[in-house]
Design a protein around this motif. Structure first.
Motif, short mmCIF file in Angstrom:
data_model
loop_
_atom_site.label_atom_id
_atom_site.label_comp_id
_atom_site.label_asym_id
_atom_site.label_seq_id
_atom_site.Cartn_x
_atom_site.Cartn_y
_atom_site.Cartn_z
N GLN A 196 -7.89 3.36 -0.17
CA GLN A 196 -7.35 2.11 0.17
C GLN A 196 -8.06 1.49 1.23
O GLN A 196 -8.57 0.05 1.09
CB GLN A 196 -5.98 2.09 0.43
CG GLN A 196 -5.05 2.54 -0.78
CD GLN A 196 -3.55 2.75 -0.50
OE1 GLN A 196 -3.49 3.03 0.82
NE2 GLN A 196 -2.72 2.49 -1.70
N LEU A 215 0.85 -1.11 -0.08
CA LEU A 215 0.09 -0.18 0.08
C LEU A 215 0.81 1.32 0.02
O LEU A 215 0.67 2.11 -0.84
CB LEU A 215 -0.93 0.03 1.49
CG LEU A 215 -1.93 -1.21 1.23
CD1 LEU A 215 -2.85 -1.10 2.58
CD2 LEU A 215 -2.93 -1.19 0.16
N PRO A 263 -6.61 -3.65 -2.81
CA PRO A 263 -6.05 -2.30 -3.53
C PRO A 263 -4.87 -2.34 -3.71
O PRO A 263 -4.45 -1.32 -4.54
CB PRO A 263 -6.23 -1.26 -2.13
CG PRO A 263 -6.11 -2.29 -0.95
CD PRO A 263 -6.83 -3.58 -1.24
#
Length: 251
Positions: free
Chosen positions: A85, A53, A95
């Motif tokens: 996200q 992420l 994501p």
């Protein structure tokens, strides 16, 4: 002889009991080890996901877009991206997949541009918030955490420092003032509430859930309809503002 036999039997029983106890202890240790391994694996998965992420973030000082000569920086982008996200994860999406990552990027940029346009309109109409209002809101948010350390850790995880957070709170409060006065929703009719309730009831029945009476959920349905209408009006206003805006996306 009997004494010797008794001693031998007693000793043998002790060995057997020790072995049994050892087996039980071994089973318990194995169970704890398996649980620890599972926890470690879960923690590793969380850390690996967080790395993926964070890899989607950009340099905080990088210009993401320019809206009417106002820059949107990477620090703003990273903070908004983290929210997108998180929402995707709540909805069961990954994501970090290529398609979802592109979707998150576009959604984040679009959201930031829309917010910037609305805030520019709020500034034109002299909407302001005081430091007292900002601090009060921050104090309310801090109450959700047990310690200041937990609050600061949450800030860091969301990609913000305290200064950025204060700016975001100020913008949120200003935008709230603007929306309440400039984008009124109007009254929600009983027909609209009934229609939403019928949809809700149909969905509940199809999944075998018990459906509450209309009177029990009417306030929640009305609030949901207000939010829905407000979002629709805001989206329309943003599209109108875009027509006369100068927007340059840099990423």
């Amino acid at each position: 002889m009997k004494k010797m036999m008794f001693t031998l039997v007693t000793g043998l029983m002790a060995v057997v009991l020790a072995a049994c106890g050892g087996n039980e202890e071994s089973k318990e240790n194995n169970a704890k080890t398996a649980e620890t391994v599972q926890q470690d694996q879960q923690q590793n998965q969380i850390e690996e996901m967080q790395k993926k992420l964070e890899a989607q973030q950009i340099d905080e000082k990088k210009t993401v877009a320019i809206v009417n000569d106002q820059k949107i920086l990477g620090s703003d982008y990273n903070s908004a991206l983290a929210s997108v996200q998180g929402f995707m994860q709540q909805m069961g999406q990954d994501p970090t997949s290529k398609e979802a990552a592109e979707q998150a990027k576009n959604q984040t940029i679009d959201s930031l541009i829309g917010q910037t346009l609305l805030l520019q309109e709020a500034d034109k109409k002299n909407y302001n918030v005081s430091n007292e209002e900002i601090n009060k809101q921050i104090d309310e948010i801090k109450k959700q955490f047990k310690t200041d350390e937990e609050f600061e850790a949450a800030l860091k995880k969301s990609g913000m420092d305290m200064k950025t957070f204060e700016t975001q709170i100020a913008d949120d409060l200003k935008l709230k003032q603007y929306v309440e006065k400039e984008v009124p929703v109007g009254e929600i009719t009983d027909e609209e509430i009934q229609k939403m309730y019928d949809q809700f009831a149909e969905q509940g029945k199809s999944t075998g859930q018990e459906v509450p009476k209309l009177e029990e959920v009417k306030p929640q349905l009305e609030q949901s309809l207000q939010q829905q209408k407000q979002q629709e009006k805001l989206a329309q206003q943003v599209e109108e503002l875009k027509k006369n805006a100068k927007i340059d996306i840099k990423i």
